[in-house]
Scaffold this motif. Sequence first.
Motif, PDB file in Angstrom:
ATOM      1  N   LYS A 158       0.869  -1.280   0.143  1.00 34.49           N
ATOM      2  CA  LYS A 158      -0.134  -0.046   0.098  1.00 34.49           C
ATOM      3  C   LYS A 158       0.833   1.294   0.009  1.00 34.49           C
ATOM      4  N   LYS A 159       1.764   1.432   0.979  1.00 32.98           N
ATOM      5  CA  LYS A 159       2.774   2.446   0.765  1.00 32.98           C
ATOM      6  C   LYS A 159       3.581   2.568  -0.290  1.00 32.98           C
ATOM      7  N   ILE A 160       4.272   1.451  -1.069  1.00 34.09           N
ATOM      8  CA  ILE A 160       5.027   1.859  -2.402  1.00 34.09           C
ATOM      9  C   ILE A 160       3.856   2.094  -3.345  1.00 34.09           C
ATOM     10  N   GLY A 161       2.421   1.769  -3.266  1.00 34.89           N
ATOM     11  CA  GLY A 161       1.818   2.303  -4.402  1.00 34.89           C
ATOM     12  C   GLY A 161       1.634   3.801  -4.229  1.00 34.89           C
ATOM     13  N   SER A 162       1.829   4.397  -3.305  1.00 38.79           N
ATOM     14  CA  SER A 162       1.829   5.800  -3.201  1.00 38.79           C
ATOM     15  C   SER A 162       2.852   6.566  -3.656  1.00 38.79           C
ATOM     16  N   VAL A 163       4.075   5.826  -3.939  1.00 35.99           N
ATOM     17  CA  VAL A 163       5.187   6.496  -4.530  1.00 35.99           C
ATOM     18  C   VAL A 163       4.959   6.959  -6.032  1.00 35.99           C
ATOM     19  N   GLU A 164       5.251   8.073  -6.218  1.00 34.76           N
ATOM     20  CA  GLU A 164       4.895   8.579  -7.362  1.00 34.76           C
ATOM     21  C   GLU A 164       5.952   8.796  -8.510  1.00 34.76           C
ATOM     22  N   ILE A 165       5.966   8.061  -9.794  1.00 36.71           N
ATOM     23  CA  ILE A 165       7.050   8.035 -10.659  1.00 36.71           C
ATOM     24  C   ILE A 165       6.464   9.228 -11.471  1.00 36.71           C
ATOM     25  N   GLY A 223      24.815  12.387 -21.887  1.00 40.60           N
ATOM     26  CA  GLY A 223      25.768  11.922 -21.061  1.00 40.60           C
ATOM     27  C   GLY A 223      25.259  10.898 -19.972  1.00 40.60           C
ATOM     28  N   GLU A 224      25.894  10.651 -19.050  1.00 40.21           N
ATOM     29  CA  GLU A 224      25.557   9.541 -18.034  1.00 40.21           C
ATOM     30  C   GLU A 224      25.474  10.336 -16.908  1.00 40.21           C
ATOM     31  N   TYR A 225      24.237   9.518 -16.366  1.00 41.96           N
ATOM     32  CA  TYR A 225      23.534   9.989 -15.139  1.00 41.96           C
ATOM     33  C   TYR A 225      23.357   8.789 -14.087  1.00 41.96           C
ATOM     34  N   SER A 226      23.658   9.020 -12.955  1.00 40.88           N
ATOM     35  CA  SER A 226      23.280   8.177 -11.884  1.00 40.88           C
ATOM     36  C   SER A 226      22.493   8.703 -10.756  1.00 40.88           C
ATOM     37  N   GLY A 227      21.614   7.749 -10.272  1.00 37.35           N
ATOM     38  CA  GLY A 227      20.534   7.855  -9.422  1.00 37.35           C
ATOM     39  C   GLY A 227      20.182   6.599  -8.405  1.00 37.35           C
ATOM     40  N   ASP A 228      19.674   6.754  -7.570  1.00 35.85           N
ATOM     41  CA  ASP A 228      19.405   5.777  -6.573  1.00 35.85           C
ATOM     42  C   ASP A 228      18.033   6.048  -5.813  1.00 35.85           C
ATOM     43  N   TYR A 229      17.645   5.006  -5.301  1.00 34.57           N
ATOM     44  CA  TYR A 229      16.315   5.099  -4.247  1.00 34.57           C
ATOM     45  C   TYR A 229      16.151   3.869  -3.574  1.00 34.57           C
ATOM     46  N   SER A 261      17.895   0.604  -5.125  1.00 37.56           N
ATOM     47  CA  SER A 261      18.586   0.252  -6.471  1.00 37.56           C
ATOM     48  C   SER A 261      19.535   1.604  -6.589  1.00 37.56           C
ATOM     49  N   LYS A 262      20.320   1.416  -7.440  1.00 45.88           N
ATOM     50  CA  LYS A 262      21.160   2.210  -8.076  1.00 45.88           C
ATOM     51  C   LYS A 262      21.581   2.106  -9.390  1.00 45.88           C
ATOM     52  N   VAL A 263      21.197   3.247 -10.423  1.00 43.08           N
ATOM     53  CA  VAL A 263      21.480   2.812 -11.667  1.00 43.08           C
ATOM     54  C   VAL A 263      22.070   3.865 -12.255  1.00 43.08           C
ATOM     55  N   SER A 300      14.628   5.405  -9.168  1.00 38.14           N
ATOM     56  CA  SER A 300      16.012   5.332  -9.356  1.00 38.14           C
ATOM     57  C   SER A 300      16.361   6.276 -10.974  1.00 38.14           C
ATOM     58  N   ILE A 301      15.933   5.762 -11.759  1.00 36.66           N
ATOM     59  CA  ILE A 301      15.908   6.294 -12.963  1.00 36.66           C
ATOM     60  C   ILE A 301      15.573   7.648 -13.214  1.00 36.66           C
ATOM     61  N   GLU A 302      14.471   7.848 -12.616  1.00 32.05           N
ATOM     62  CA  GLU A 302      13.909   9.463 -12.611  1.00 32.05           C
ATOM     63  C   GLU A 302      14.619   9.993 -11.702  1.00 32.05           C
ATOM     64  N   ASN A 303      15.312   9.857 -10.594  1.00 23.08           N
ATOM     65  CA  ASN A 303      16.224  10.538  -9.840  1.00 23.08           C
ATOM     66  C   ASN A 303      17.535  10.712 -10.519  1.00 23.08           C
ATOM     67  N   ALA A 304      17.918   9.859 -11.266  1.00 23.28           N
ATOM     68  CA  ALA A 304      19.366   9.919 -12.253  1.00 23.28           C
ATOM     69  C   ALA A 304      18.855  11.152 -13.178  1.00 23.28           C
ATOM     70  N   LEU A 305      17.801  10.970 -13.962  1.00 21.10           N
ATOM     71  CA  LEU A 305      17.631  11.971 -14.808  1.00 21.10           C
ATOM     72  C   LEU A 305      17.402  13.391 -14.533  1.00 21.10           C
TER      73      LEU A 305
END
Length: 135
Positions: free
Chosen positions: A34-41, A52-58, A66-68, A124-129
Amino acid sequence: MSKNKVIRRILTVMIIVVLGMFITIYISIQGLNKKIGSVEINNIDLYKVRDGEYSGDYSFKEIIASKVKVTVDNNKITNIDLIEHKYGLGKKAETIISRVIDSQSLNVDVVSGATASSKVILKSIENALTKEKVN
């Protein structure tokens, strides 16, 4: 009291304890889902992302993380390296990376049975970008 009665009582208590543990785990998992369902992407406008290259994690509740490293070329995601993935039971969520690359969007369906890990990878991908590029 006979030996058989003692054994039956011990087995009954053990079954009740194990059943209680399973119920507790099930309720915990439902709460996490239920809590993860509220995480908005949020989708990213790739035309605003420089090459370029971008790194992100969450991480979510320190259980799933994860880290990407995301490579962007000509306003397209050309590669996503999953550097780290702490997943519990959600290893199959790693297939979401190919969905993102194929659709060039974070607006993809999560992997069935691995919703939490799917959302953590997407975040993680969103945070990277949304960060400055690595190189």
